[in-house]
Structure formats: C-alpha cells, structure tokens
Design an enzyme around this catalytic site. Structure first.
Site, PDB file in Angstrom:
ATOM      1  N   GLU A 262       0.714  -1.055  -0.461  1.00 29.03           N
ATOM      2  CA  GLU A 262      -0.229   0.312   0.157  1.00 29.03           C
ATOM      3  C   GLU A 262       0.857   1.226   0.239  1.00 29.03           C
ATOM      4  O   GLU A 262       0.699   2.142  -0.477  1.00 29.03           O
ATOM      5  CB  GLU A 262      -0.944  -0.063   1.010  1.00 29.03           C
ATOM      6  CG  GLU A 262      -2.117  -0.951   0.646  1.00 29.03           C
ATOM      7  CD  GLU A 262      -2.737  -1.541   0.341  1.00 29.03           C
ATOM      8  OE1 GLU A 262      -3.276   0.123  -0.565  1.00 29.03           O
ATOM      9  OE2 GLU A 262      -2.678  -2.502  -0.638  1.00 29.03           O
ATOM     10  N   TRP A 265       2.190   1.215  -3.635  1.00 30.91           N
ATOM     11  CA  TRP A 265       1.012   1.516  -4.539  1.00 30.91           C
ATOM     12  C   TRP A 265       1.629   3.444  -4.156  1.00 30.91           C
ATOM     13  O   TRP A 265       0.774   4.363  -5.293  1.00 30.91           O
ATOM     14  CB  TRP A 265      -0.429   1.285  -3.883  1.00 30.91           C
ATOM     15  CG  TRP A 265      -1.351   1.360  -4.846  1.00 30.91           C
ATOM     16  CD1 TRP A 265      -2.550   2.395  -4.251  1.00 30.91           C
ATOM     17  CD2 TRP A 265      -2.163   1.547  -5.741  1.00 30.91           C
ATOM     18  NE1 TRP A 265      -2.928   3.008  -5.259  1.00 30.91           N
ATOM     19  CE2 TRP A 265      -2.632   2.067  -6.159  1.00 30.91           C
ATOM     20  CE3 TRP A 265      -1.254   0.784  -6.312  1.00 30.91           C
ATOM     21  CZ2 TRP A 265      -3.713   2.340  -7.621  1.00 30.91           C
ATOM     22  CZ3 TRP A 265      -2.259   0.209  -8.469  1.00 30.91           C
ATOM     23  CH2 TRP A 265      -2.743   0.433  -8.835  1.00 30.91           C
ATOM     24  N   TRP A 293     -21.668   7.885 -20.348  1.00 36.93           N
ATOM     25  CA  TRP A 293     -22.466   8.321 -19.044  1.00 36.93           C
ATOM     26  C   TRP A 293     -23.256   9.097 -19.126  1.00 36.93           C
ATOM     27  O   TRP A 293     -23.669   9.466 -20.092  1.00 36.93           O
ATOM     28  CB  TRP A 293     -21.292   9.466 -18.642  1.00 36.93           C
ATOM     29  CG  TRP A 293     -19.222   9.067 -18.205  1.00 36.93           C
ATOM     30  CD1 TRP A 293     -18.666   9.067 -19.204  1.00 36.93           C
ATOM     31  CD2 TRP A 293     -19.296   8.512 -17.833  1.00 36.93           C
ATOM     32  NE1 TRP A 293     -18.035   8.703 -18.645  1.00 36.93           N
ATOM     33  CE2 TRP A 293     -17.599   7.972 -17.879  1.00 36.93           C
ATOM     34  CE3 TRP A 293     -19.441   6.902 -16.787  1.00 36.93           C
ATOM     35  CZ2 TRP A 293     -16.708   6.557 -17.632  1.00 36.93           C
ATOM     36  CZ3 TRP A 293     -18.618   5.701 -16.100  1.00 36.93           C
ATOM     37  CH2 TRP A 293     -17.456   5.732 -16.992  1.00 36.93           C
ATOM     38  N   ASN A 331     -11.316   1.807   3.151  1.00 43.59           N
ATOM     39  CA  ASN A 331     -10.461   1.635   2.147  1.00 43.59           C
ATOM     40  C   ASN A 331     -11.669   0.367   1.274  1.00 43.59           C
ATOM     41  O   ASN A 331     -11.482   0.167  -0.206  1.00 43.59           O
ATOM     42  CB  ASN A 331      -9.003   1.526   2.046  1.00 43.59           C
ATOM     43  CG  ASN A 331      -8.658   0.942   0.741  1.00 43.59           C
ATOM     44  OD1 ASN A 331      -8.729   1.654  -0.564  1.00 43.59           O
ATOM     45  ND2 ASN A 331      -8.019  -0.341   0.256  1.00 43.59           N
ATOM     46  N   TRP A 349     -16.883   9.235 -14.136  1.00 41.74           N
ATOM     47  CA  TRP A 349     -15.943   8.761 -12.889  1.00 41.74           C
ATOM     48  C   TRP A 349     -15.086  10.297 -12.474  1.00 41.74           C
ATOM     49  O   TRP A 349     -15.290  10.076 -10.496  1.00 41.74           O
ATOM     50  CB  TRP A 349     -14.347   8.130 -12.858  1.00 41.74           C
ATOM     51  CG  TRP A 349     -13.366   8.441 -14.374  1.00 41.74           C
ATOM     52  CD1 TRP A 349     -13.833   7.806 -15.398  1.00 41.74           C
ATOM     53  CD2 TRP A 349     -12.853   9.110 -13.828  1.00 41.74           C
ATOM     54  NE1 TRP A 349     -12.876   8.547 -15.974  1.00 41.74           N
ATOM     55  CE2 TRP A 349     -12.002   9.351 -15.051  1.00 41.74           C
ATOM     56  CE3 TRP A 349     -12.138   9.297 -12.246  1.00 41.74           C
ATOM     57  CZ2 TRP A 349     -11.026   9.700 -15.257  1.00 41.74           C
ATOM     58  CZ3 TRP A 349     -11.002  10.367 -12.842  1.00 41.74           C
ATOM     59  CH2 TRP A 349     -10.411  10.543 -14.411  1.00 41.74           C
ATOM     60  N   TRP A 372      -9.455   5.815  -8.123  1.00 40.63           N
ATOM     61  CA  TRP A 372     -10.321   5.842  -9.547  1.00 40.63           C
ATOM     62  C   TRP A 372     -10.566   5.498 -11.007  1.00 40.63           C
ATOM     63  O   TRP A 372     -11.704   4.480 -11.733  1.00 40.63           O
ATOM     64  CB  TRP A 372     -11.132   7.476  -9.780  1.00 40.63           C
ATOM     65  CG  TRP A 372     -12.223   7.782  -8.349  1.00 40.63           C
ATOM     66  CD1 TRP A 372     -11.456   8.812  -7.229  1.00 40.63           C
ATOM     67  CD2 TRP A 372     -13.546   7.397  -8.213  1.00 40.63           C
ATOM     68  NE1 TRP A 372     -12.962   8.942  -6.313  1.00 40.63           N
ATOM     69  CE2 TRP A 372     -13.786   8.249  -6.831  1.00 40.63           C
ATOM     70  CE3 TRP A 372     -14.753   7.443  -8.949  1.00 40.63           C
ATOM     71  CZ2 TRP A 372     -14.727   8.187  -6.299  1.00 40.63           C
ATOM     72  CZ3 TRP A 372     -15.769   6.585  -8.423  1.00 40.63           C
ATOM     73  CH2 TRP A 372     -16.215   7.615  -7.420  1.00 40.63           C
TER      74      TRP A 372
END
Length: 454
Positions: A262, A265, A293, A331, A349, A372
């Site tokens: 993590e 990341w 969308w 999370n 998004w 996202w």
C-alpha cells in the site's frame, strides 16, 4: 551574519525526516514558509476537508518550530511570486523544498529555477530512479513494485535538527485564523475532532502503535466493522510523517508485506503523474472517451443520492455517510462506493473523484485519480470495466453489519441476515430509501454501455 535560506513547506509539514530543513539549517538561518496558493492548482485547489486538516497541522507545526526558537511564516497568493519577494525581503540566498509531483507544483518548481534546491523525502525512494528499461516512469504497478523492492529498505530518516537557526529579522506573517480554513456556517466538521488529531506528534505515535498491529493487516483490512487499518493516510498526505519513517518504525517488515504494498502503491501513483500529469482529468485509455455516461436530470438526482448516502444499498450508504461525517472512508468501502457510482449508476468517474477530493482529509491528487481510474477501468493499469463489484454480496462477505448499523441508524435494528439487503428481505424501514436500481439491471446497463465502444 550568514544569509538565511527559505524553507518552502507544502505537503511536508514536519520536522522529523525533513531533508530540506536539514539542508537549510546546515547553511545557516532558516525562514520556514507556507504559502496558501489557491491559484496554481486551479480546479484542484485543496478541498474543504483538507483545509480543516491543514489549519490544525499548520498550528501544530508552528508550535513545534517555536519550541526550537523558530516560527512558521504564512503567506497567501501565488507561491512563485511570494517566494521571490521573500528572498529579496530577507536577503535569502536559496530556497529549500521537498520535491512534489503534482503538475502545478512541478510547474512552480520549474519557474523558481536555480533559486530552488529540491530534496527527496516524501516517498520511499527517489521516483526518478525507478524507471522502465527505456527510462520512462512505470505505468504498471506490478513492474513498479518489483523494481522498488530491489531498492528497499529506504534510507534512514533524518533526525530533527538540534537547532534551527533564526534570522536576524522575521518577515511579516499572516494570521492563520485570517485564512478561514475551518468551516463556519454550517459547521460540517463537528465529527472530525472525534476521529482525528492532526500533526506530526500524533503521526509518529500512530506509526509506533501500528507496528504492533501491522502483521494482522492483510487479514483485517477488508473488514469495515473492525479497526484494521493504520489510519495514517491523512498524516502521509499532509507530510506529517514520511513513508520511510513509517517503514523503519515497523521494525521487522517480514509480516508487513501487504501494508508495504500500500505504501508502494502511493509512490506508484506519484510516478504515474510523472508520465501523465493530467491523469486526474483525462482517461488513461482514450477509447473510454466515447463511453456514454448518463448526464440527464435523473443521473444528477442519482449522483446527489450517492453523495448523501441514500442509494438503497446499505454498504454504499454507510460509506458515503462516514465520508461526510469524518472526512474518511474505509478503503474496501471506498472501492465499493466508487464502483457503484461508475458501474451501477453509469456516472462519469470524474464526478466521484471530485466529491472525494472535497470530502476526504487524505485526498491526494495522484492516489485519488489512479484509484478512480482503476475502478472505472479507464486507467493505464486498471480493473476491466466489465468487472462489476456486487455491493450486496461484498457487504456480507466482509461482515459489514456493525459498520452499517453505525452509519445508517435507520437499519440499526435489522439482523445480520437482513441488513445487507433490506429490500430483498422485505424489512426495509419506511425512512430508508429503496434501491435506485437493481443490481442485475445496473450490470446489464453498464455492459451495454461498454459494448458500444467495441
């Protein structure tokens, strides 16, 4: 007297493991400066929840500096202009700062030119040293993680300087209260104080405590009803603690593999910004530019229901209400709620990204954008768009019953068996909304929209 140096602080609000401070103090007198620049980021000016945190973090940092016979100078406006003027005002010979990767800060660093000396301190290792065989930043996490591991452990953190030399004369400073970073009417931050104590002291204490719990992280991190995560993310985002300080606080890291991924990341998302500075606005995969969308009035109502935690899906609603009340969301639930907006509601998004940006105390430009786009399937390293999370089964799988009871009080009296899907169980209270759309119907609509791109 030796000419002073300016210490330009941004998302590095700490004294421990602060290489820019160490370098400036080694040269002589130091003028620590924080500039509230709302123009350089443009539409990415820090959101409301971050501003709440920033107020308290700046206050605690100033107190820590004063304990070292220094102080924090506050200025508001264009950072490049203000720093240039401060150099003339104080006679400073140099500006020291920690390197940042947001595109607006990279632009400001470039404009300051050789007046600015940059230091690496907000990542595990220097990101420019982690590149592909062709010398470009990694766009795939698996390759990044492999390369990063070869450079671990990171360098030892810098200790806090024994002394921070003060200039002969201090420049004028704004008063923090004048910036009105805290909400006024209405005060939506009343729950923040219960959950958070901003500042370096709290960050270091949390990291020390986390070293006792990190071995259980992989088992507990997906359970929203348990306190199984570190909650260090807002401290990391504001730079109250460095990633390498956390790494070394863990001691023996053999049991910390999932958590270290993590941290990695987070570094990876900053690297993505090196390659794609507009990743917060532009699809990583251009073919998704044509995705149809939903944008009509009904979609706008659905977006508002999602923001308010009124979708009829308890796990989603619990997460969105936790976000509003505390500036943070578990999370696993962040992923479920994000997937629901993109796949179930077929809403762009970027609408969700902007909501998280304003509501999260840990809203990081790179992390927020990459996460996202991973969920949406639009990113360079992303989940497939056709992989649609099922929020109802996820809720049961990860034992979210008590989490839902905490954040959706209308469902507090339901059993563990019925609380995840009160509609289907026929026990939905009158004051809790029906589902905006059924899971199967939403899935078919999303897949049909994706099929138009082939």
């Amino acid at each position: 007297m030796t000419q002073p140096s300016i210490l330009w602080l941004r998302q590095d609000l700490r004294l421990h493991d602060q290489p820019a401070l160490v370098a400036a103090a080694h040269e002589g007198p130091v003028v620590p400066v924080y500039v509230l620049d709302d123009d350089a980021p443009g539409e990415w000016r820090i959101g409301g929840a971050q501003r709440w945190w920033l107020h308290h973090s700046l206050s605690t940092l100033d107190a820590a500096l004063r304990a070292k016979h220094s102080r924090l100078i506050l200025r508001r406006g264009d950072a490049v202009s203000i720093l240039t003027a401060l150099m003339e005002e104080t006679g400073a010979s140099r500006i020291h700062a920690i390197r940042h990767y947001e595109p607006w800060w990279r632009d400001a660093e470039k404009k300051l030119g050789d007046r600015l000396e940059l230091h690496d301190g907000n990542h595990l290792v220097r990101l420019e040293d982690l590149t592909t065989g062709s010398g470009t930043p990694f766009k795939m996490f698996s390759s990044f993680w492999k390369a990063l591991q070869s450079q671990l452990p990171p360098a030892d953190p810098f200790p806090v300087p024994h002394a921070i030399p003060a200039p002969a004369h201090w420049p004028m400073s704004d008063e923090l209260a004048e910036w009105t970073l805290l909400p006024t009417r209405p005060d939506w931050s009343t729950g923040f104080d219960k959950d958070w104590t901003p500042g370096e002291t709290e960050a270091l204490a949390k990291a020390k405590d986390w070293s006792d719990d990190v071995a259980a992280y992989d088992r507990r991190r997906n359970l929203p009803s348990e306190e199984g995560t570190s909650r260090l993310s807002p401290h990391l985002h504001h730079g109250e603690i460095s990633p390498r300080a956390i790494y070394h606080a863990l001691g023996d890291t053999r049991d910390a593999g999932a958590f270290l991924r993590e941290l990695a990341w987070r570094d990876f998302t900053s690297g993505v910004l090196l390659a794609l500075p507009k990743y917060g606005e532009v699809n990583g995969r251009p073919k998704y530019d044509a995705l149809p969308w939903r944008k009509d009035a009904e979609a706008k109502r659905d977006l508002q229901a999602w923001q308010q935690g009124r979708t009829g899906y308890p796990i989603v609603d619990a997460g969105m209400r936790q976000l509003w009340a505390s500036g943070w969301m578990h999370n696993r639930v962040r992923m479920i709620a994000a997937s629901f907006l993109v796949k179930h509601l077929l809403i762009d998004w970027r609408k969700g990204e902007r909501w998280y940006w304003d509501c999260l105390v840990d809203a990081d430009y790179g992390n927020n954008a990459v996460n996202w786009q991973w969920i949406a399937g639009t990113g360079v390293d992303a989940n497939m768009f056709g992989r649609i999370m099922a929020p109802l089964s996820q809720s049961g799988k990860f034992d979210a019953a008590d989490y839902i009871r905490e954040w959706v009080p209308e469902l507090r009296d339901l059993t563990d068996a019925t609380i995840h899907d009160p509609d289907d169980s026929g026990v939905r209270p009158n004051d809790y909304p029906a589902k905006l759309i059924g899971h199967r119907e939403a899935r078919e609509r999303a897949l049909a929209a994706a099929a138009t791109l082939r």
